[in-house]
Structure formats: structure tokens, C-alpha cells
Write a protein that holds these residues in place. Structure first.
Motif, mmCIF file in Angstrom:
data_model
loop_
_atom_site.group_PDB
_atom_site.id
_atom_site.type_symbol
_atom_site.label_atom_id
_atom_site.label_comp_id
_atom_site.label_asym_id
_atom_site.label_seq_id
_atom_site.Cartn_x
_atom_site.Cartn_y
_atom_site.Cartn_z
ATOM 1 N N MET A 1 42.871 23.326 49.678
ATOM 2 C CA MET A 1 42.663 22.726 48.234
ATOM 3 C C MET A 1 42.374 24.046 47.394
ATOM 4 N N LEU A 2 42.828 24.329 46.050
ATOM 5 C CA LEU A 2 43.014 25.327 45.475
ATOM 6 C C LEU A 2 41.315 25.394 44.745
ATOM 7 N N LYS A 3 40.683 26.353 44.856
ATOM 8 C CA LYS A 3 39.329 26.348 44.212
ATOM 9 C C LYS A 3 39.326 27.335 43.035
ATOM 10 N N ILE A 4 39.376 26.769 41.750
ATOM 11 C CA ILE A 4 39.229 27.541 40.676
ATOM 12 C C ILE A 4 37.901 27.667 40.134
ATOM 13 N N GLY A 5 37.402 28.935 39.929
ATOM 14 C CA GLY A 5 36.138 29.218 39.229
ATOM 15 C C GLY A 5 36.646 29.568 37.826
ATOM 16 N N VAL A 6 35.707 29.081 36.787
ATOM 17 C CA VAL A 6 35.662 29.218 35.472
ATOM 18 C C VAL A 6 34.433 29.832 34.896
ATOM 19 N N VAL A 7 34.601 30.948 34.057
ATOM 20 C CA VAL A 7 33.486 31.520 33.648
ATOM 21 C C VAL A 7 33.540 31.815 32.015
ATOM 22 N N GLY A 8 32.829 31.443 31.107
ATOM 23 C CA GLY A 8 33.224 31.610 29.719
ATOM 24 C C GLY A 8 31.918 31.691 29.049
ATOM 25 N N ASP A 9 31.945 32.409 27.872
ATOM 26 C CA ASP A 9 31.092 32.368 26.779
ATOM 27 C C ASP A 9 29.612 32.658 27.310
ATOM 28 N N LEU A 10 29.450 33.462 28.223
ATOM 29 C CA LEU A 10 28.201 33.748 28.945
ATOM 30 C C LEU A 10 27.789 35.121 28.503
ATOM 31 N N SER A 11 28.338 36.027 28.069
ATOM 32 C CA SER A 11 27.937 37.488 28.058
ATOM 33 C C SER A 11 26.600 37.882 27.083
ATOM 34 N N LEU A 12 26.993 37.001 25.873
ATOM 35 C CA LEU A 12 25.814 37.077 24.626
ATOM 36 C C LEU A 12 25.353 38.492 24.628
ATOM 37 N N LYS A 23 30.110 36.964 39.510
ATOM 38 C CA LYS A 23 29.772 37.122 40.967
ATOM 39 C C LYS A 23 29.501 35.619 41.621
ATOM 40 N N ALA A 24 28.763 34.862 40.978
ATOM 41 C CA ALA A 24 28.533 33.321 41.670
ATOM 42 C C ALA A 24 29.708 32.707 41.748
ATOM 43 N N CYS A 25 30.543 32.695 40.730
ATOM 44 C CA CYS A 25 32.093 32.178 40.759
ATOM 45 C C CYS A 25 32.634 32.749 41.770
ATOM 46 N N TRP A 26 32.921 34.072 41.931
ATOM 47 C CA TRP A 26 33.795 34.762 42.933
ATOM 48 C C TRP A 26 33.465 34.455 44.198
ATOM 49 N N ASP A 27 32.446 34.018 44.525
ATOM 50 C CA ASP A 27 31.824 33.849 46.039
ATOM 51 C C ASP A 27 32.479 32.370 46.452
ATOM 52 N N ASP A 28 32.708 31.484 45.443
ATOM 53 C CA ASP A 28 33.254 30.263 45.917
ATOM 54 C C ASP A 28 34.464 29.882 45.409
ATOM 55 N N CYS A 29 35.427 30.660 45.295
ATOM 56 C CA CYS A 29 36.620 30.447 44.470
ATOM 57 C C CYS A 29 37.790 31.074 44.923
ATOM 58 N N ASP A 30 39.117 30.535 44.980
ATOM 59 C CA ASP A 30 40.505 31.285 45.217
ATOM 60 C C ASP A 30 40.960 32.119 44.067
ATOM 61 N N VAL A 31 40.761 31.496 42.874
ATOM 62 C CA VAL A 31 41.070 32.135 41.496
ATOM 63 C C VAL A 31 39.984 32.067 40.559
ATOM 64 N N LEU A 32 39.713 32.925 39.706
ATOM 65 C CA LEU A 32 38.676 32.957 38.746
ATOM 66 C C LEU A 32 39.474 33.303 37.315
ATOM 67 N N VAL A 33 38.899 32.415 36.352
ATOM 68 C CA VAL A 33 39.707 32.430 35.018
ATOM 69 C C VAL A 33 38.188 32.495 34.097
ATOM 70 N N GLN A 34 38.335 33.747 33.480
ATOM 71 C CA GLN A 34 37.253 34.030 32.428
ATOM 72 C C GLN A 34 37.815 33.422 31.123
#
Length: 160
Positions: A1-12, A23-34
Motif C-alpha cells: 500500500m502506498l503511503k502518502i505524507g502531506v504537509v502544508g501551511d505549517l511554515s508560518l 521530518k515527521a511525515c518523511w519517516d512514515d511515507c513512501d511519497v511526500l507532498v507539500q
């Protein structure tokens, strides 16, 4: 199963916050989307793109240095054996012809499509029961958002 990490609107305006989320997303995903609003943390996103997993991004409404600091395509489509991933640029509360071309080019097969946008297509309900109108057009409805949903209404689509 493909695990997609999604990060956004967090830089502030603080790349360190973006680094923590990436980093938190990276550790648990196969693909990361910002999904946008990484400014001024473009270097954080670029760093993760060199670490061995696919990293995709779409601009947010605060990513005014996208072309100069990141230089990545503002919209994209990536197919894999489990789904079609489409990144659209709605950072200016509208879609342009290039976005519509991507949408119309989604293969008509049995794979689900995942459409990534910076701004939600409609009002979202928050955990406390209140509503957020920080969406496409900052209003209850947006003509391009409605058009997108209409074009894909008969497809298996997840909007992120």
C-alpha cells in the motif's frame, strides 16, 4: 500500500517548523507532498527531495518566491500502480488552462485519482464544529472549484 505524507501551511515564516513537519511525515511515507505556504522554507523542501523518496509540491498563496527559490513545476501529474496523483495550482483562487489539461488527461481507468490543491475547494468543518472559509475564493463556493468537482463527479477521486 502506498503511503502518502502531506504537509502544508505549517511554515508560518519559520523554516524550523516546516522541518519538523517534513521530518515527521518523511519517516512514515513512501511519497511526500507539500501543499503550499512553505515560504521561506524552500530549502527545507529541496533538502527532502534529495533524500531518496519522491517529493512533490504545489504553491500556496504565500509562496511568492516559488520560481526563484524552488523553481519546480506549479502543477504536475504522477502515475503509480495504485493511483493517479495530480497537483493543481489554486494559489490564486482559480485554475488556468494547464490545470484543466491535467484534469482532462487523467486516464479513464479503475485507479483512483488524488487531487492535491493548496486551498480546499469548499468550506471545511473544523474539529470544534466551526467552519473555515479559508478555501478557494474565500467564499462558500468558487466557480472553478465547482467545475473541477463536476468534471470528476463520476470518478473515484480524493481531494487533498
Amino acid at each position: 500500500m502506498l503511503k502518502i505524507g502531506v504537509v502544508g501551511d505549517l511554515s508560518l515564516q519559520d523554516p524550523a517548523r516546516l522541518e519538523i513537519a517534513m521530518k515527521a511525515c518523511w519517516d512514515d511515507c513512501d511519497v511526500l507532498v507539500q501543499v503550499g505556504d512553505m515560504h521561506p522554507g524552500y530549502d527545507v523542501v529541496k533538502k527532502y527531495a534529495t533524500k531518496g523518496k519522491p517529493v512533490y509540491a504545489i504553491p500556496g498563496n504565500h509562496d511568492m518566491d516559488w520560481d526563484g527559490k524552488l523553481g519546480w513545476p506549479k502543477r504536475w501529474k504522477h502515475d503509480n500502480p495504485e493511483c493517479h496523483m495530480i497537483g493543481l495550482d489554486n494559489s490564486q483562487d482559480r485554475f488556468i488552462l494547464a490545470d484543466w489539461d491535467l484534469v482532462n488527461g487523467i486516464p479513464k481507468d479503475d485507479l483512483p485519482a488524488i487531487v492535491f490543491c493548496h486551498k480546499p475547494l469548499s468550506t471545511i468543518l473544523l474539529p470544534d464544529g466551526s467552519e473555515s472559509n479559508h478555501n478557494m475564493g474565500e467564499a462558500p463556493t468558487n466557480a472553478d472549484a465547482v467545475k473541477l468537482q463536476g468534471l470528476l463527479k463520476d470518478r473515484d477521486v480524493l481531494y487533498v
